[in-house]
Design a protein around this motif. Sequence first.
Motif, PDB file in Angstrom:
ATOM      1  N   THR A 136       0.851  -1.190   0.000  1.00  0.00           N
ATOM      2  CA  THR A 136       0.000   0.000   0.000  1.00  0.00           C
ATOM      3  C   THR A 136       0.884   1.236   0.000  1.00  0.00           C
ATOM      4  O   THR A 136       1.703   1.421   0.904  1.00  0.00           O
ATOM      5  N   VAL A 137       0.710   2.076  -1.016  1.00  0.00           N
ATOM      6  CA  VAL A 137       1.481   3.312  -1.133  1.00  0.00           C
ATOM      7  C   VAL A 137       0.538   4.491  -0.952  1.00  0.00           C
ATOM      8  O   VAL A 137      -0.426   4.650  -1.705  1.00  0.00           O
ATOM      9  N   LYS A 138       0.809   5.290   0.057  1.00  0.00           N
ATOM     10  CA  LYS A 138       0.027   6.490   0.345  1.00  0.00           C
ATOM     11  C   LYS A 138       0.728   7.687  -0.280  1.00  0.00           C
ATOM     12  O   LYS A 138       1.888   7.961   0.004  1.00  0.00           O
ATOM     13  N   ILE A 139       0.019   8.412  -1.161  1.00  0.00           N
ATOM     14  CA  ILE A 139       0.562   9.573  -1.860  1.00  0.00           C
ATOM     15  C   ILE A 139      -0.227  10.801  -1.438  1.00  0.00           C
ATOM     16  O   ILE A 139      -1.444  10.837  -1.592  1.00  0.00           O
ATOM     17  N   ARG A 140       0.456  11.826  -0.919  1.00  0.00           N
ATOM     18  CA  ARG A 140      -0.221  13.028  -0.441  1.00  0.00           C
ATOM     19  C   ARG A 140       0.461  14.279  -0.994  1.00  0.00           C
ATOM     20  O   ARG A 140       1.673  14.323  -1.147  1.00  0.00           O
ATOM     21  N   ASN A 141      -0.346  15.286  -1.256  1.00  0.00           N
ATOM     22  CA  ASN A 141       0.178  16.615  -1.612  1.00  0.00           C
ATOM     23  C   ASN A 141       1.178  16.553  -2.770  1.00  0.00           C
ATOM     24  O   ASN A 141       2.276  17.100  -2.690  1.00  0.00           O
ATOM     25  N   PHE A 142       0.771  15.919  -3.851  1.00  0.00           N
ATOM     26  CA  PHE A 142       1.581  15.852  -5.070  1.00  0.00           C
ATOM     27  C   PHE A 142       1.087  16.894  -6.065  1.00  0.00           C
ATOM     28  O   PHE A 142      -0.118  17.123  -6.199  1.00  0.00           O
ATOM     29  N   HIS A 143       2.012  17.492  -6.776  1.00  0.00           N
ATOM     30  CA  HIS A 143       1.713  18.413  -7.865  1.00  0.00           C
ATOM     31  C   HIS A 143       2.356  17.835  -9.121  1.00  0.00           C
ATOM     32  O   HIS A 143       3.582  17.838  -9.262  1.00  0.00           O
ATOM     33  N   VAL A 144       1.520  17.332 -10.035  1.00  0.00           N
ATOM     34  CA  VAL A 144       2.014  16.727 -11.274  1.00  0.00           C
ATOM     35  C   VAL A 144       1.313  17.415 -12.434  1.00  0.00           C
ATOM     36  O   VAL A 144       0.093  17.321 -12.578  1.00  0.00           O
ATOM     37  N   ALA A 145       2.072  18.118 -13.264  1.00  0.00           N
ATOM     38  CA  ALA A 145       1.463  18.895 -14.343  1.00  0.00           C
ATOM     39  C   ALA A 145       2.356  18.907 -15.576  1.00  0.00           C
ATOM     40  O   ALA A 145       3.583  18.921 -15.475  1.00  0.00           O
ATOM     41  N   GLY A 146       1.715  18.871 -16.751  1.00  0.00           N
ATOM     42  CA  GLY A 146       2.416  19.093 -18.005  1.00  0.00           C
ATOM     43  C   GLY A 146       3.233  17.938 -18.533  1.00  0.00           C
ATOM     44  O   GLY A 146       4.102  18.140 -19.390  1.00  0.00           O
ATOM     45  N   TRP A 147       2.969  16.710 -18.080  1.00  0.00           N
ATOM     46  CA  TRP A 147       3.749  15.571 -18.555  1.00  0.00           C
ATOM     47  C   TRP A 147       3.142  15.015 -19.837  1.00  0.00           C
ATOM     48  O   TRP A 147       1.936  14.843 -19.951  1.00  0.00           O
ATOM     49  N   ALA A 148       3.999  14.734 -20.802  1.00  0.00           N
ATOM     50  CA  ALA A 148       3.544  14.374 -22.142  1.00  0.00           C
ATOM     51  C   ALA A 148       3.032  12.946 -22.242  1.00  0.00           C
ATOM     52  O   ALA A 148       2.282  12.621 -23.162  1.00  0.00           O
ATOM     53  N   ALA A 149       3.446  12.086 -21.340  1.00  0.00           N
ATOM     54  CA  ALA A 149       3.058  10.678 -21.439  1.00  0.00           C
ATOM     55  C   ALA A 149       2.745  10.136 -20.051  1.00  0.00           C
ATOM     56  O   ALA A 149       3.513   9.363 -19.502  1.00  0.00           O
ATOM     57  N   ASP A 150       1.643  10.575 -19.492  1.00  0.00           N
ATOM     58  CA  ASP A 150       1.092  10.095 -18.236  1.00  0.00           C
ATOM     59  C   ASP A 150       1.532  10.920 -17.024  1.00  0.00           C
ATOM     60  O   ASP A 150       2.718  11.217 -16.865  1.00  0.00           O
ATOM     61  N   GLY A 151       0.567  11.255 -16.204  1.00  0.00           N
ATOM     62  CA  GLY A 151       0.842  11.910 -14.942  1.00  0.00           C
ATOM     63  C   GLY A 151       1.083  10.862 -13.875  1.00  0.00           C
ATOM     64  O   GLY A 151       2.231  10.506 -13.576  1.00  0.00           O
ATOM     65  N   MET A 152       0.009  10.338 -13.279  1.00  0.00           N
ATOM     66  CA  MET A 152       0.119   9.237 -12.323  1.00  0.00           C
ATOM     67  C   MET A 152      -0.383   7.959 -13.000  1.00  0.00           C
ATOM     68  O   MET A 152      -1.583   7.748 -13.173  1.00  0.00           O
ATOM     69  N   TYR A 153       0.558   7.096 -13.375  1.00  0.00           N
ATOM     70  CA  TYR A 153       0.280   5.878 -14.130  1.00  0.00           C
ATOM     71  C   TYR A 153       0.299   4.703 -13.147  1.00  0.00           C
ATOM     72  O   TYR A 153       1.247   3.932 -13.086  1.00  0.00           O
ATOM     73  N   MET A 154      -0.786   4.575 -12.352  1.00  0.00           N
ATOM     74  CA  MET A 154      -0.785   3.667 -11.214  1.00  0.00           C
ATOM     75  C   MET A 154      -1.701   2.461 -11.453  1.00  0.00           C
ATOM     76  O   MET A 154      -2.464   2.058 -10.568  1.00  0.00           O
ATOM     77  N   SER A 155      -1.606   1.856 -12.652  1.00  0.00           N
ATOM     78  CA  SER A 155      -2.495   0.736 -12.971  1.00  0.00           C
ATOM     79  C   SER A 155      -1.768  -0.565 -13.278  1.00  0.00           C
ATOM     80  O   SER A 155      -2.408  -1.604 -13.383  1.00  0.00           O
ATOM     81  N   HIS A 156      -0.453  -0.543 -13.409  1.00  0.00           N
ATOM     82  CA  HIS A 156       0.237  -1.768 -13.809  1.00  0.00           C
ATOM     83  C   HIS A 156       0.194  -2.846 -12.740  1.00  0.00           C
ATOM     84  O   HIS A 156       0.239  -4.032 -13.069  1.00  0.00           O
ATOM     85  N   ALA A 157       0.100  -2.458 -11.490  1.00  0.00           N
ATOM     86  CA  ALA A 157       0.015  -3.475 -10.438  1.00  0.00           C
ATOM     87  C   ALA A 157      -1.241  -4.332 -10.597  1.00  0.00           C
ATOM     88  O   ALA A 157      -1.299  -5.455 -10.092  1.00  0.00           O
TER      89      ALA A 157
END
Length: 508
Positions: A151-172
């Motif tokens: 279990t990975v807890k992610i808090r207070n992230f700012h992800v902007a302007g990425w050309a090929a995926d922001g949060m790509y959290m589906s492979h698991a």
Amino acid sequence: MARDDTARENESESSLLDRRSYLKLAGAAAASVAAAGVSSNSAKAASYETIEVSAGSTERIEVGPGETFENKLIDISADGAHFRLLTQGSDWTIRNVGVKGTNDDQDGTKATMYLRCTDGGTAVAENVYMGDGSEDRVGHAAVSDWENSGTVKIRNFHVAGWAADGMYMSHAGVSESHGMGETQIESSYLKNNNIENCRLGTPGSYIKDSVIHVEGESAVSSNESGQKNPRGLWFKEQSGMKAVNCDIKVNGSAAVMASDNGSGTVKDCRIDGDISSSVEQVNVSGSPDVSAPKGVPMTAEEAASGKGGTSGKDRSSSGESDSTDTTTGDAEQGKVFQLIADEDGVADEYQFTVDGSVSPQTDPSANMAEESDSVEKNDDGTVTVSGSAMGGFGDSFLVTGDFVSFDLNEDKWTLRYDGEEVSVSDLVLPNLLVIDGSTPNSPSSYEFSVSGEANKSAAHGSVNANDSAKDGSIAGQVYAGTDAYRFSGEITAFSLDGPANVRVEDNA
């Protein structure tokens, strides 16, 4: 996409500095210590180290079990500079990390931050800025969950302007061999990322108290293949995922979608944009506030210094339950529907189906029973309720959506909906009209009229401000998604301008 299938860690990559120097280096000995560039109101900001990546180089940073990587500014401003942060094991912590500079490295299709527990357990990543994004044709995902089994807890992230995926959290969630670990995203800000801003893929994963905003295709960079499809939230691979108390606004692509056996629920969210048919909606409204959540860093320096954003909106859901189970329901959602049995003392059965959600309700003032015999979700997104009562007693439910069918002896029951006595014919919208504009990606507009009543079907299509339904007259637009309507009677007029496919299902 097969991005992370080709993004396995290249063990031959070398680090410019030993990784443990980053994990143990004291603030006084860091290459750049003072929190320069932090605004004058940041007196409590912590010192941080600057890791400057040279032109054409990739900096490899590893964080192992029990280790902490914090108060770092990673500068990739030089041409072709890139970094990769890989976590291993569990109980690691990533905290106060700012990435300065736009990623322009076009070598490969690797992720940039791998946030995963490779041996189960838990871990935390918080207060991270990745808002400078990447250049056109750069194939690096900002964040990935490759091989997460914990279990990975992610808090207070700012992800902007990425050309090929922001949060790509589906492979698991691709298979058991990929880990099936959970990703829990809270109070984060995802803006103008291509392909998807956030993708979830495992049961129990969620995004909460967060903002997803896409201003349109012109606002994003293309991926390594030259594609642009800046979707908002994507449920993929598995079921049991959710978004809670989020503000989502997407122009030019799907706001919330599900595919490849994926499904999920959006609850207590404000959404502007298309929502796909396999996404359950609970208390979803419009007019999202797309300002950054309070606590999200707005610059790399702010993140590295540990001084989270102070000007954003407090979006905390105050610890309320994330549950979206339609069989238990939310006591404040939906309209009250009551079935009261005849007083002849003979038990009578009923069954009805709703295109929406249903939850049992206790109503002592109406002498209602505690709950129905069963409330079951169907594969097509509808909910079927079965029960029985006798002697003037009955059952009460909170209902959102449209009634599709009833199976009961109407002479034996009194029906009340939203405070008024009704008949089955007043309630049922048995037919379904679907306007599928998912392929090709070109807009379509439509108008139609029916001889009876018509309502938008949230269970089978999107809900957005471009569509209207009033007095049996329907008008709308669909682009890269699906619109659907429940109706009674016959279709009396219909026009379509665009390439969308249309189907009608009677008594669906």
